[in-house]
Design a protein around this motif. Sequence first.
Motif, PDB file in Angstrom:
ATOM      1  N   ALA A   1     -47.721  72.674 -24.103  1.00 49.84           N
ATOM      2  CA  ALA A   1     -46.569  72.598 -23.215  1.00 49.84           C
ATOM      3  C   ALA A   1     -45.612  73.749 -23.487  1.00 49.84           C
ATOM      4  O   ALA A   1     -44.950  74.243 -22.572  1.00 49.84           O
ATOM      5  N   SER A   2     -45.533  74.174 -24.739  1.00 51.77           N
ATOM      6  CA  SER A   2     -44.561  75.228 -25.020  1.00 51.77           C
ATOM      7  C   SER A   2     -45.178  76.614 -24.934  1.00 51.77           C
ATOM      8  O   SER A   2     -44.500  77.567 -24.596  1.00 51.77           O
ATOM      9  N   CYS A   3     -46.459  76.754 -25.232  1.00 49.42           N
ATOM     10  CA  CYS A   3     -47.021  78.101 -25.336  1.00 49.42           C
ATOM     11  C   CYS A   3     -48.461  78.156 -24.844  1.00 49.42           C
ATOM     12  O   CYS A   3     -49.390  78.358 -25.631  1.00 49.42           O
TER      13      CYS A   3
ATOM     14  N   ARG B   1     -43.454  68.735 -19.483  1.00 49.51           N
ATOM     15  CA  ARG B   1     -42.956  69.805 -18.629  1.00 49.51           C
ATOM     16  C   ARG B   1     -43.425  71.142 -19.186  1.00 49.51           C
ATOM     17  O   ARG B   1     -43.253  71.440 -20.362  1.00 49.51           O
ATOM     18  N   GLN B   2     -44.026  71.933 -18.312  1.00 44.83           N
ATOM     19  CA  GLN B   2     -44.611  73.177 -18.773  1.00 44.83           C
ATOM     20  C   GLN B   2     -43.542  74.228 -19.045  1.00 44.83           C
ATOM     21  O   GLN B   2     -42.708  74.507 -18.200  1.00 44.83           O
ATOM     22  N   GLU B   3     -43.571  74.775 -20.229  1.00 47.40           N
ATOM     23  CA  GLU B   3     -42.698  75.900 -20.549  1.00 47.40           C
ATOM     24  C   GLU B   3     -43.577  77.060 -20.961  1.00 47.40           C
ATOM     25  O   GLU B   3     -44.748  76.881 -21.286  1.00 47.40           O
ATOM     26  N   HIS B   4     -43.034  78.210 -20.933  1.00 43.36           N
ATOM     27  CA  HIS B   4     -43.800  79.381 -21.372  1.00 43.36           C
ATOM     28  C   HIS B   4     -43.013  80.099 -22.444  1.00 43.36           C
ATOM     29  O   HIS B   4     -42.455  81.168 -22.233  1.00 43.36           O
ATOM     30  N   GLU B   5     -42.953  79.459 -23.587  1.00 42.12           N
ATOM     31  CA  GLU B   5     -42.225  80.042 -24.705  1.00 42.12           C
ATOM     32  C   GLU B   5     -43.051  81.168 -25.318  1.00 42.12           C
ATOM     33  O   GLU B   5     -44.271  81.225 -25.175  1.00 42.12           O
ATOM     34  N   ASP B   6     -42.364  82.054 -26.017  1.00 42.96           N
ATOM     35  CA  ASP B   6     -43.061  83.129 -26.703  1.00 42.96           C
ATOM     36  C   ASP B   6     -43.364  82.766 -28.151  1.00 42.96           C
ATOM     37  O   ASP B   6     -44.063  83.499 -28.832  1.00 42.96           O
TER      38      ASP B   6
ATOM     39  N   GLN C   1     -32.197  73.675 -30.525  1.00 46.44           N
ATOM     40  CA  GLN C   1     -32.778  74.313 -29.346  1.00 46.44           C
ATOM     41  C   GLN C   1     -32.686  75.825 -29.380  1.00 46.44           C
ATOM     42  O   GLN C   1     -33.505  76.511 -28.787  1.00 46.44           O
TER      43      GLN C   1
ATOM     44  N   GLU D   1     -49.241  77.033 -13.503  1.00 45.34           N
ATOM     45  CA  GLU D   1     -49.293  75.598 -13.228  1.00 45.34           C
ATOM     46  C   GLU D   1     -50.433  74.908 -13.966  1.00 45.34           C
ATOM     47  O   GLU D   1     -50.576  73.697 -13.936  1.00 45.34           O
TER      48      GLU D   1
ATOM     49  N   TYR E   1     -42.076  87.417 -29.212  1.00 44.72           N
ATOM     50  CA  TYR E   1     -40.840  86.671 -29.316  1.00 44.72           C
ATOM     51  C   TYR E   1     -39.704  87.536 -29.814  1.00 44.72           C
ATOM     52  O   TYR E   1     -38.560  87.167 -29.742  1.00 44.72           O
TER      53      TYR E   1
END
Lengths: 282, 224
Positions: free
Chosen positions: B94-96, B117-122, B149, B187, B213
Amino acid sequence: MKTDQVLSVLEKHEGDRGGLIAVLEDVQAKYGYLPAEVLKIVAEETGRSLVDIYGVATFYRSLSLRPRGKHLCSVCTGTACHVRGAPVIAGEFERQLETAVGATTEDKEFTLETVNCLGACALGPIVVVDGHYFSNVNSSRVKQIIKKTHAGLDEAEIKADRRVYLHTVSCSRCNHSLMDPNHKIDGSPAIRVTVSFERKHGWLRLSSLYGSFAVESEYPIRTDEIVDVFCPHCHAELKSAPACPLCNAPMVSMIVRAGGIVQICSRRGCKGHMLDLNGGGV
Amino acid sequence: MITLTINGLEVPVEKGTTLLEAARFLGFPIPTLCHMDGLSPYGACRLCVVEIGEGPKAKLVSSCTYPAQEGLIVRTASSRVLRARKMVLELLLASCPQSKTIQDLASAHNVRQQRFRQEHEDCILCGLCVRMCKEQMVAKAIGFRGRGQTRSIGTPFDIRSEECRLCGGCMYVCPACQLRCTYTEPEKAVCGGCANVSPPCVEKEQFDDMMCYMTPCVACEIQE
């Protein structure tokens, strides 16, 4: 950037390993915030890595890397305050101060921030300005709080709290009373002394209410100016041996009629004082 | 020597051995993300969870940080452990989702969905690069900043660190940016493309932007 201040802080903390938070708190007390150059000096002098110090400095909310305003205004947004309208109050502060939460006003007067809980949920919504708590705040009171802060919260509180101790003082050499019954500050007779600074020589009247720092003087005295204080009767200098515990400036001593000595700092704006009542039945 | 039981097998290990080392010595696979031999254990990713104890007192612990104890009963692949691992992988996805390391782990552990919830963290804040920089490179150029956070990894004040020697060690160990899964669509959280005979990502355009990041990335600056 004065680096000797940070060096004096580090000297004070020399030897206690692991006291990084205490060092950073003292540095912040000196500069008002944590400047980048000062953090580098702290890193060099303590032998820690800058990364570790930066990590601690960004971890704690009470440590700030950006300059803060003269007054710190904290709006509680804890659960209880939130449901009673804390977001509206924070928004009202933003509008009135024309700044955002977490930022400082352009005139460097106010820093606005939100805190998560102040532990006084029954009094919510709560706003704390410079350590003064305002309970059950609504958006119409916001303007009033800002006005009060501008006027000076310390004075406002003296009027509200009648428990403060009213003292009558006299010169430590000639024992003449220094009270001026014809001139009132905070609604009570003022203490009248003679001051000299920068080749100026004039009167200074202090509030005799303990806890009030209200003064009136013949010549305006700049903040941080150290003045020499004399007795208006015998013209002896009202000096005392110990230095101010807050700023190291010389202290001014006066005899309290009830028995004892009161000492106040001779630096304008410094609130350092000592009250030593030796069994005066007060 | 301490004797403990892992998946029913008794094994004598030296004092101070972690459960992860003991299990790997016996050949029981435990997936890890934030663990690396030569770096201090950190216990950040929670992928290496194992179940210790018996009955109602059984609990999940991270094996990379848990020292072996006399008579300890360890299960490395009980249903509870597998469920927890799947959940951890789902959260990591979900985060990466761009990380090939995480996508491969998800495929290997049969994770077929991602319900968050989809996130696109580095960054997944595993702290591998921080430990690499501190312990192996002895530079201490990057570290954790902030809290909650807003916690992030980087150099102090977000400027080039004077301590950094541009060794690239941080990028070398990073599970999020060393290998990038190029197939994952925004998605679509679970890729699984590598499991196909002809991976769908071969025909797809490669990402031309590096993801990192750190701004500025201390490793990428070597190329300049």
